[in-house]
Scaffold this motif. Structure first.
Motif, PDB file in Angstrom:
ATOM      1  N   GLY A 121      -4.829   7.778  -3.171  1.00  0.00           N
ATOM      2  CA  GLY A 121      -4.165   8.151  -1.929  1.00  0.00           C
ATOM      3  C   GLY A 121      -2.656   8.140  -1.995  1.00  0.00           C
ATOM      4  O   GLY A 121      -2.000   9.010  -1.414  1.00  0.00           O
ATOM      5  N   LEU A 122      -2.081   7.158  -2.694  1.00  0.00           N
ATOM      6  CA  LEU A 122      -0.630   6.984  -2.648  1.00  0.00           C
ATOM      7  C   LEU A 122       0.080   7.273  -3.961  1.00  0.00           C
ATOM      8  O   LEU A 122       1.298   7.488  -3.953  1.00  0.00           O
ATOM      9  CB  LEU A 122      -0.294   5.562  -2.196  1.00  0.00           C
ATOM     10  CG  LEU A 122      -0.717   5.194  -0.774  1.00  0.00           C
ATOM     11  CD1 LEU A 122      -0.416   3.733  -0.502  1.00  0.00           C
ATOM     12  CD2 LEU A 122      -0.035   6.082   0.251  1.00  0.00           C
ATOM     13  N   LEU A 123      -0.651   7.276  -5.067  1.00  0.00           N
ATOM     14  CA  LEU A 123       0.019   7.350  -6.357  1.00  0.00           C
ATOM     15  C   LEU A 123      -0.491   8.477  -7.241  1.00  0.00           C
ATOM     16  O   LEU A 123      -0.300   8.449  -8.460  1.00  0.00           O
ATOM     17  CB  LEU A 123      -0.145   6.009  -7.089  1.00  0.00           C
ATOM     18  CG  LEU A 123       0.425   4.784  -6.365  1.00  0.00           C
ATOM     19  CD1 LEU A 123      -0.001   3.504  -7.065  1.00  0.00           C
ATOM     20  CD2 LEU A 123       1.945   4.878  -6.279  1.00  0.00           C
ATOM     21  N   SER A 124      -1.149   9.477  -6.657  1.00  0.00           N
ATOM     22  CA  SER A 124      -1.661  10.591  -7.456  1.00  0.00           C
ATOM     23  C   SER A 124      -0.807  11.843  -7.268  1.00  0.00           C
ATOM     24  O   SER A 124      -0.195  12.346  -8.197  1.00  0.00           O
ATOM     25  CB  SER A 124      -3.122  10.884  -7.111  1.00  0.00           C
ATOM     26  OG  SER A 124      -3.269  11.213  -5.736  1.00  0.00           O
ATOM     27  N   GLU A 125      -0.756  12.344  -6.040  1.00  0.00           N
ATOM     28  CA  GLU A 125       0.030  13.523  -5.705  1.00  0.00           C
ATOM     29  C   GLU A 125       0.835  13.217  -4.451  1.00  0.00           C
ATOM     30  O   GLU A 125       0.412  12.413  -3.610  1.00  0.00           O
ATOM     31  CB  GLU A 125      -0.873  14.731  -5.469  1.00  0.00           C
ATOM     32  CG  GLU A 125      -1.687  15.144  -6.698  1.00  0.00           C
ATOM     33  CD  GLU A 125      -2.578  16.331  -6.412  1.00  0.00           C
ATOM     34  OE1 GLU A 125      -2.568  16.807  -5.247  1.00  0.00           O
ATOM     35  OE2 GLU A 125      -3.281  16.771  -7.327  1.00  0.00           O
ATOM     36  N   PRO A 126       1.983  13.869  -4.278  1.00  0.00           N
ATOM     37  CA  PRO A 126       2.826  13.542  -3.110  1.00  0.00           C
ATOM     38  C   PRO A 126       2.112  13.656  -1.774  1.00  0.00           C
ATOM     39  O   PRO A 126       2.292  12.826  -0.892  1.00  0.00           O
ATOM     40  CB  PRO A 126       3.976  14.555  -3.230  1.00  0.00           C
ATOM     41  CG  PRO A 126       4.056  14.862  -4.679  1.00  0.00           C
ATOM     42  CD  PRO A 126       2.645  14.830  -5.187  1.00  0.00           C
ATOM     43  N   GLY A 127       1.276  14.657  -1.602  1.00  0.00           N
ATOM     44  CA  GLY A 127       0.631  14.856  -0.311  1.00  0.00           C
ATOM     45  C   GLY A 127      -0.745  14.251  -0.182  1.00  0.00           C
ATOM     46  O   GLY A 127      -1.430  14.478   0.829  1.00  0.00           O
ATOM     47  N   ALA A 128      -1.175  13.459  -1.160  1.00  0.00           N
ATOM     48  CA  ALA A 128      -2.551  12.969  -1.177  1.00  0.00           C
ATOM     49  C   ALA A 128      -2.901  12.134   0.044  1.00  0.00           C
ATOM     50  O   ALA A 128      -4.034  12.148   0.521  1.00  0.00           O
ATOM     51  CB  ALA A 128      -2.803  12.157  -2.446  1.00  0.00           C
TER      52      ALA A 128
END
Length: 465
Positions: A207-214
């Motif tokens: 949620g927080l550390l994969s893609e900016p908008g995840a």
């Protein structure tokens, strides 16, 4: 034609037991691949534990459900049922966080992302987050980098609790309460001390550390029943699925010749494929002997409650769609006025309270005495407002409990019995008990069944294939 050939040519029937998100997903995917499907649900409606009901002139969701942009399976589901526009995702993560104990002017903080790559997308928000000291904010950054290096699928993480890991990485009790549990309680339905590190790492990494908008948040702007019951029924019918609600399944047995027999109170259905998309205890009761190596493990998967408090004021008291609170028993508050159909100038707020074993059976009067003063602390406009209605909905077994060690208890979709599959958010999806996990389980169970049937198919989500 042999019994094996009947299953392999893909023309046999399938019975899906359970009409929640997992069961509806499995039924749709099987039907889309050309399988004849019957869906049986014991309740008078579809949607499982994400549903609506009428209270006076209001349409009330049993609880507030949200999803994130990274929830690709649930987003597929919304698209498949024609509900994407009814449950949009915010343009960019923005969570107002209120601490009523702080001085005026310092009570409101925001967790929001910038248009920067990970992990810089949250750096500016964290740097100005008023509910933590400068040293605590710096420690969060270091812990986030360490968390990013973990592999959520590592079995060793399943037996470790998240709180111990956070403490080892310099997170103070205040930091845990004001940040890690703010997110973790809502997504895991457990505080850090009661949550598996594996599941917590999955949530925060994805949620927080994969893609900016995840982590951008989405939620239904209409009643959940419109999505998970009305629209799902329509799409099931269009796909050729026979749907029977108010139909309790009594047993699932061998029918001979490699087929299955599903018995209800009114009829018996024979099928080549059966998907049990029911809660773990119900699944345990229906499992035929030998279907799992250790079926009693299902009974060791605990459950966790969610309490939902509903307040209707005579005037608007909240100017934002939602907010979260720290330093208060209140967790998350959502404005459900428009979605509920309230049009008389009042405002309807729904409080979503997770991991509340100590309150789930509290009398309504006690909850009213506790939460209305808290709302007055958090929302100054509510202090002079009249409370027109106050009521409570309780889901005592809302989710499976994500405790350390739960991973080894969660079975995959396949059983030892050919043609029999399991689905449900409690199965081994890699996700906690969310709408995303439920849909993923349905996709995976149906995919396994289609493979055994010899039916060519493509998984709609490459990453879950």
């Amino acid at each position: 034609m042999s019994d094996h050939d009947i299953r392999r040519d893909g023309t046999g029937d399938a019975v899906v037991v359970g009409g929640g998100l997992a069961g509806a997903t499995a039924a749709l995917r099987l039907a889309d691949a050309g399988v004849r499907v019957t869906l049986l649900e014991g309740r008078p409606r579809l949607g499982g534990l994400a549903f609506s009901f009428q209270r006076g002139g209001l349409t009330v969701d049993n609880g507030q459900h949200v999803y994130l942009r990274c929830c690709t399976a649930y987003r597929w589901f919304l698209d498949r049922i024609g509900g994407t526009d009814l449950a949009p995702v915010q343009d960019r993560l923005d969570v107002p966080v209120v601490d009523p104990a702080r001085p005026e002017g310092r009570r409101l903080g925001r967790l929001r992302r910038a248009a920067l790559p990970v992990p810089l997308h949250l750096a500016a928000s964290l740097a100005t987050y008023p509910h933590l000291s400068l040293a605590e904010r710096a420690s969060v950054g270091r812990a986030a980098l360490a968390l990013r290096a973990l592999d959520p699928a590592d079995p060793a993480l399943d037996g470790v609790d998240f709180a111990s890991w956070l403490a080892r990485h310099g997170q103070s009790p205040r930091t845990v309460a004001a940040l890690w549990d703010l997110v973790g309680v809502a997504t895991l339905n457990a505080r850090a001390a009661d949550a598996s590190l594996g599941l917590a790492a999955m949530v925060f990494k994805t949620g927080l550390l994969s893609e900016p908008g995840a982590a951008d948040i989405g939620w239904a702007r209409v009643p959940l029943g419109q999505l998970h019951d009305t629209l799902v029924r329509e799409r099931l019918a269009a796909a050729g699925v026979r749907t029977e609600t108010g139909t309790r399944v009594k047993d699932v047995t061998r029918a001979g010749g490699g087929r299955w027999r599903v018995g209800t109170e009114t009829e018996t259905l024979d099928a080549d494929t059966v998907v049990l998309a029911t809660a773990q205890r119900e699944t345990h009761a229906l499992l035929p002997e030998g279907a799992l190596d250790a079926p009693d493990r299902l009974l060791d998967i605990g459950t966790a409650p969610i309490l939902n408090i509903h307040v209707v004021y005579d005037r608007p008291v909240l100017r934002q769609p939602f907010f979260a609170a720290v330093g208060s028993p209140v967790q998350w508050v959502f404005d459900r006025t428009e979605a509920s159909g309230l049009t008389d100038g009042g405002q309807y707020l729904a409080l979503s309270q997770s991991a509340v074993e100590h309150e789930i059976d509290a009398p309504v009067a006690e909850l009213r005495a506790r939460y209305l003063p808290e709302l007055a602390r958090l929302l100054p406009l509510s202090r002079d407002a009249e409370v027109r209605d106050f009521f409570v909905t309780r889901e005592r077994t809302a989710t499976f409990a994500p405790t350390p060690g739960v991973g080894r208890l969660r079975p995959g979709p396949r059983t030892r019995a050919p043609g029999l599959y399991l689905a449900g958010a409690w199965t081994a999806t890699g996700w906690p008990a969310t709408m995303e996990g439920a849909v993923r389980s349905g996709l995976t169970a149906a995919g396994a069944a289609l493979t055994e049937l010899g039916r060519p198919h493509e998984h709609p989500l490459k990453e879950t294939a």
